[in-house]
Design an enzyme around this catalytic site. Structure first.
Site, PDB file in Angstrom:
ATOM      1  N   ASP A 295       0.927  -1.168   0.055  1.00 29.87           N
ATOM      2  CA  ASP A 295      -0.121  -0.030   0.154  1.00 29.87           C
ATOM      3  C   ASP A 295       0.785   1.119   0.080  1.00 29.87           C
ATOM      4  O   ASP A 295       2.092   1.122   0.571  1.00 29.87           O
ATOM      5  CB  ASP A 295      -0.850  -0.134   1.160  1.00 29.87           C
ATOM      6  CG  ASP A 295      -1.708   1.241   1.382  1.00 29.87           C
ATOM      7  OD1 ASP A 295      -2.263   1.783   0.452  1.00 29.87           O
ATOM      8  OD2 ASP A 295      -2.166   1.533   2.715  1.00 29.87           O
TER       9      ASP A 295
ATOM     10  N   ASP B 272      -0.428   4.954   0.950  1.00 29.60           N
ATOM     11  CA  ASP B 272      -0.817   6.129   2.057  1.00 29.60           C
ATOM     12  C   ASP B 272      -0.495   5.336   3.438  1.00 29.60           C
ATOM     13  O   ASP B 272      -1.455   4.302   3.498  1.00 29.60           O
ATOM     14  CB  ASP B 272      -2.204   6.532   1.714  1.00 29.60           C
ATOM     15  CG  ASP B 272      -2.198   7.349   0.301  1.00 29.60           C
ATOM     16  OD1 ASP B 272      -1.313   7.771  -0.171  1.00 29.60           O
ATOM     17  OD2 ASP B 272      -3.364   7.375  -0.092  1.00 29.60           O
TER      18      ASP B 272
ATOM     19  N   PHE C 271      -9.099   4.373  11.426  1.00 28.44           N
ATOM     20  CA  PHE C 271      -8.474   4.642   9.987  1.00 28.44           C
ATOM     21  C   PHE C 271      -9.191   5.889   9.356  1.00 28.44           C
ATOM     22  O   PHE C 271      -8.550   6.297   8.715  1.00 28.44           O
ATOM     23  CB  PHE C 271      -8.655   3.288   9.372  1.00 28.44           C
ATOM     24  CG  PHE C 271      -8.285   3.444   7.922  1.00 28.44           C
ATOM     25  CD1 PHE C 271      -7.095   3.179   7.424  1.00 28.44           C
ATOM     26  CD2 PHE C 271      -9.291   3.701   6.915  1.00 28.44           C
ATOM     27  CE1 PHE C 271      -6.708   3.373   6.071  1.00 28.44           C
ATOM     28  CE2 PHE C 271      -8.872   3.462   5.493  1.00 28.44           C
ATOM     29  CZ  PHE C 271      -7.600   3.406   5.161  1.00 28.44           C
TER      30      PHE C 271
ATOM     31  N   THR D  14      -2.419   0.690  -4.599  1.00 31.20           N
ATOM     32  CA  THR D  14      -2.926   1.766  -3.852  1.00 31.20           C
ATOM     33  C   THR D  14      -4.293   2.254  -4.380  1.00 31.20           C
ATOM     34  O   THR D  14      -4.566   2.154  -5.582  1.00 31.20           O
ATOM     35  CB  THR D  14      -1.925   3.169  -3.834  1.00 31.20           C
ATOM     36  OG1 THR D  14      -2.323   4.000  -3.072  1.00 31.20           O
ATOM     37  CG2 THR D  14      -1.538   3.583  -5.437  1.00 31.20           C
TER      38      THR D  14
ATOM     39  N   LYS E 278      -8.785  -3.696  -3.740  1.00 30.54           N
ATOM     40  CA  LYS E 278      -7.457  -4.430  -3.680  1.00 30.54           C
ATOM     41  C   LYS E 278      -7.748  -6.018  -3.577  1.00 30.54           C
ATOM     42  O   LYS E 278      -6.876  -6.881  -4.066  1.00 30.54           O
ATOM     43  CB  LYS E 278      -6.764  -4.164  -2.691  1.00 30.54           C
ATOM     44  CG  LYS E 278      -6.248  -2.655  -2.668  1.00 30.54           C
ATOM     45  CD  LYS E 278      -5.524  -2.271  -1.439  1.00 30.54           C
ATOM     46  CE  LYS E 278      -5.024  -0.773  -1.591  1.00 30.54           C
ATOM     47  NZ  LYS E 278      -4.196  -0.161  -0.661  1.00 30.54           N
TER      48      LYS E 278
ATOM     49  N   ASP F 295      -2.094  -0.659   5.912  1.00 28.89           N
ATOM     50  CA  ASP F 295      -2.459   0.052   7.176  1.00 28.89           C
ATOM     51  C   ASP F 295      -4.164   0.025   7.470  1.00 28.89           C
ATOM     52  O   ASP F 295      -4.427   0.298   8.690  1.00 28.89           O
ATOM     53  CB  ASP F 295      -2.156   1.379   7.344  1.00 28.89           C
ATOM     54  CG  ASP F 295      -2.635   2.517   6.307  1.00 28.89           C
ATOM     55  OD1 ASP F 295      -2.873   1.940   5.437  1.00 28.89           O
ATOM     56  OD2 ASP F 295      -2.823   3.694   6.798  1.00 28.89           O
TER      57      ASP F 295
HETATM   58 MG   LIG Z   1      -3.084   3.109   3.516  1.00 26.69          MG
END
Ligand SMILES: [Mg+2]
Length: 212
Positions: A10, A12, A44, A98, A135, A146
């Site tokens: 990923d 970010d 998140f 991403t 994804k 994350d």
């Molecule tokens: Mg991320």
């Protein structure tokens, strides 16, 4: 088909400092407004940490200007990705995977993400970018991300390694950060060598070649 481990990474919050970039812009634009410090976000989703009256202002910051091009690299990320490129190509096949911000002015988030990769990592990685909102559609063995929970249209082929953050909801030791890269790399290499040895035993003709 490759026998390598396909690693999806990923952008970010994993190789680029997303929240610190936001906070820098937030404090500059709204110096009197409250903020959540770096390392203190509990969700998140950034809006969860800010009052509802500020949500439009947050979205304006992350959807305009040169936000995605300006982020600093995460600690240890560039070194790890360079290591993958230079030293791991015979057993790891890495890609940056991403999700672009679709509401960014003139859809420029896609281009800014690509420019960030070219500027910090170079052409080799630029050709290894997958931009997708889902994804689970991307095949691979491991996804380092994350976002604590990732769902989509497909059952993922990858195992999700949750990247360390204040909002992972997981105890330390159960998440991955770039200081863990040498351990992950060596584990993958040992696994791949073990697999190669197994196939050498199963295929005696090839084992002669492999064992020299
Ligand atoms: Mg991320």
């Amino acid at each position: 088909m490759s026998d390598k481990i396909t690693l999806l990474i990923d952008q970010d919050g994993v190789i680029a400092k997303w929240y610190p970039e936001f906070l820098k812009r937030w404090k500059a634009k709204y110096p009197d407004k409250p903020f959540v410090d770096v390392g203190q976000l509990k969700s998140f989703y950034i809006e969860d940490g800010y009052p509802e009256e500020d949500h439009d202002k947050i979205q304006y910051i992350i959807r305009n200007g040169d936000f995605y091009e300006s982020m600093d690299p995460m600690d240890g990320a560039l070194e790890a990705l360079k290591d993958m490129q230079l030293n791991c190509q015979d057993f790891i096949d890495p890609y940056i995977c991403t999700a672009p911000e679709l509401d960014f002015t003139a859809l420029d988030c896609h281009s800014q993400k690509a420019r960030w990769v070219r500027n910090h990592l170079g052409e080799w990685w630029l050709k290894r970018m997958v931009l997708t909102k889902d994804k689970t559609l991307v095949r691979g063995h491991i996804l380092i991300d994350d976002k604590p929970t990732i769902t989509g249209a497909m059952k993922p082929t990858w195992e999700h390694m949750v990247f360390t953050s204040s909002y992972s909801g997981m105890p330390e030791g159960h998440t991955f950060s770039w200081k863990d890269w040498p351990t992950l790399r060596d584990t993958i290499r040992a696994h791949q060598q073990e697999q190669a040895e197994k196939s050498a035993i199963i295929q005696p003709d090839k084992s002669i070649i492999l064992l020299g």
